[in-house]
Each structure stands twice: as structure tokens, then as C-alpha cells.
Design an enzyme around this catalytic site. Structure first.
Site, PDB file in Angstrom:
ATOM      1  N   HIS A  68       0.763  -0.855  -0.041  1.00 54.95           N
ATOM      2  CA  HIS A  68      -0.121  -0.024  -0.297  1.00 54.95           C
ATOM      3  C   HIS A  68       1.138   1.271  -0.084  1.00 54.95           C
ATOM      4  O   HIS A  68       0.646   2.409  -0.370  1.00 54.95           O
ATOM      5  CB  HIS A  68      -1.158  -0.197   1.308  1.00 54.95           C
ATOM      6  CG  HIS A  68      -2.175   1.166   1.102  1.00 54.95           C
ATOM      7  ND1 HIS A  68      -2.413   1.631   0.493  1.00 54.95           N
ATOM      8  CD2 HIS A  68      -1.795   1.927   2.511  1.00 54.95           C
ATOM      9  CE1 HIS A  68      -3.295   3.017   1.056  1.00 54.95           C
ATOM     10  NE2 HIS A  68      -2.862   2.908   2.186  1.00 54.95           N
ATOM     11  N   GLN A  70       4.433   1.870  -0.941  1.00 51.33           N
ATOM     12  CA  GLN A  70       4.504   1.827  -2.162  1.00 51.33           C
ATOM     13  C   GLN A  70       3.297   2.372  -3.129  1.00 51.33           C
ATOM     14  O   GLN A  70       3.766   3.547  -4.552  1.00 51.33           O
ATOM     15  CB  GLN A  70       5.551   0.527  -3.187  1.00 51.33           C
ATOM     16  CG  GLN A  70       6.610   0.238  -2.495  1.00 51.33           C
ATOM     17  CD  GLN A  70       7.527   1.118  -2.468  1.00 51.33           C
ATOM     18  OE1 GLN A  70       7.308   1.709  -3.428  1.00 51.33           O
ATOM     19  NE2 GLN A  70       8.206   0.924  -1.325  1.00 51.33           N
ATOM     20  N   HIS A  72       0.939   4.356  -2.620  1.00 53.21           N
ATOM     21  CA  HIS A  72       0.257   5.337  -2.411  1.00 53.21           C
ATOM     22  C   HIS A  72       1.492   6.241  -3.305  1.00 53.21           C
ATOM     23  O   HIS A  72       0.790   7.545  -3.208  1.00 53.21           O
ATOM     24  CB  HIS A  72       0.586   5.428  -0.763  1.00 53.21           C
ATOM     25  CG  HIS A  72      -0.051   6.524  -0.363  1.00 53.21           C
ATOM     26  ND1 HIS A  72      -1.939   7.095  -0.630  1.00 53.21           N
ATOM     27  CD2 HIS A  72      -0.177   7.414   0.158  1.00 53.21           C
ATOM     28  CE1 HIS A  72      -2.376   7.946  -0.412  1.00 53.21           C
ATOM     29  NE2 HIS A  72      -1.308   8.121   1.078  1.00 53.21           N
TER      30      HIS A  72
END
Length: 98
Positions: A68, A70, A72
């Protein structure tokens, strides 16, 4: 968490840059884009630290939170790039409108 927090800050600052440009506040837009760049730099430093540990043999467990974060960061980078283009477009339209 550094990736998520700084990625989120970069995305928020990028959106604020677009909103500022939309109202003709190009100095404000430029300042917000610089804030986004600073946040992305911090996120990049966090990512580089993790990559350096991984490269030296200190393997990090891949978790949903890691994936998540990465994702984001990738979205924040893309949004920042697009925000720069939109600010430039508003700037061009403002110059042509005068």
C-alpha cells in the site's frame, strides 16, 4: 509509514497547487508544488533507506502495508507530475486571456 504520510502530503499539496492556479494565484501554486516536491523527497529518502537495507541483506517482509505504501507513493508522484502540467496550462490560459 514515511511513504504513506509523505506521499499523502505530496498529493494534497499538488491538489492545492491546482486549486491555487485555478484562481490565478500562480505564486501560491508554485509554492505548493515545491511543498509537494519536498514531501516526495522525504518519501524517496524513506524508500531509499528500505532499498539499501534490502540490498545489504536485511530483507524486509512484504506486507499489505508495504504494498500500500509503495502504491501510495507511486500515485503521489504521478499526481504531482500531472499537477505541474495543469498549473502550467492555467498559467498559459491566463497569459493568453490578457
Amino acid at each position: 509509514m514515511g511513504l504513506i504520510v509523505n506521499g499523502g502530503n505530496a498529493k494534497s499539496s499538488s491538489m492545492e497547487a491546482i486549486q491555487a492556479a485555478k484562481t490565478g494565484d500562480f505564486d501560491g501554486a508554485d509554492a505548493k508544488l515545491k511543498e509537494a516536491d519536498a514531501a516526495l523527497s522525504e518519501a524517496h529518502n524513506s524508500q531509499t533507506s528500505m532499498l539499501t537495507k534490502e540490498a545489504s541483506g536485511d530483507h524486509v517482509k512484504v506486507t499489505l502495508l508495504m504494498v500500500h505504501s509503495q502504491d501510495h507513493l507511486m500515485n503521489a508522484i504521478t499526481f504531482r507530475d500531472l499537477a505541474g502540467e495543469i498549473v502550467d496550462l492555467y498559467r498559459k490560459l491566463a497569459k493568453e486571456g490578457k
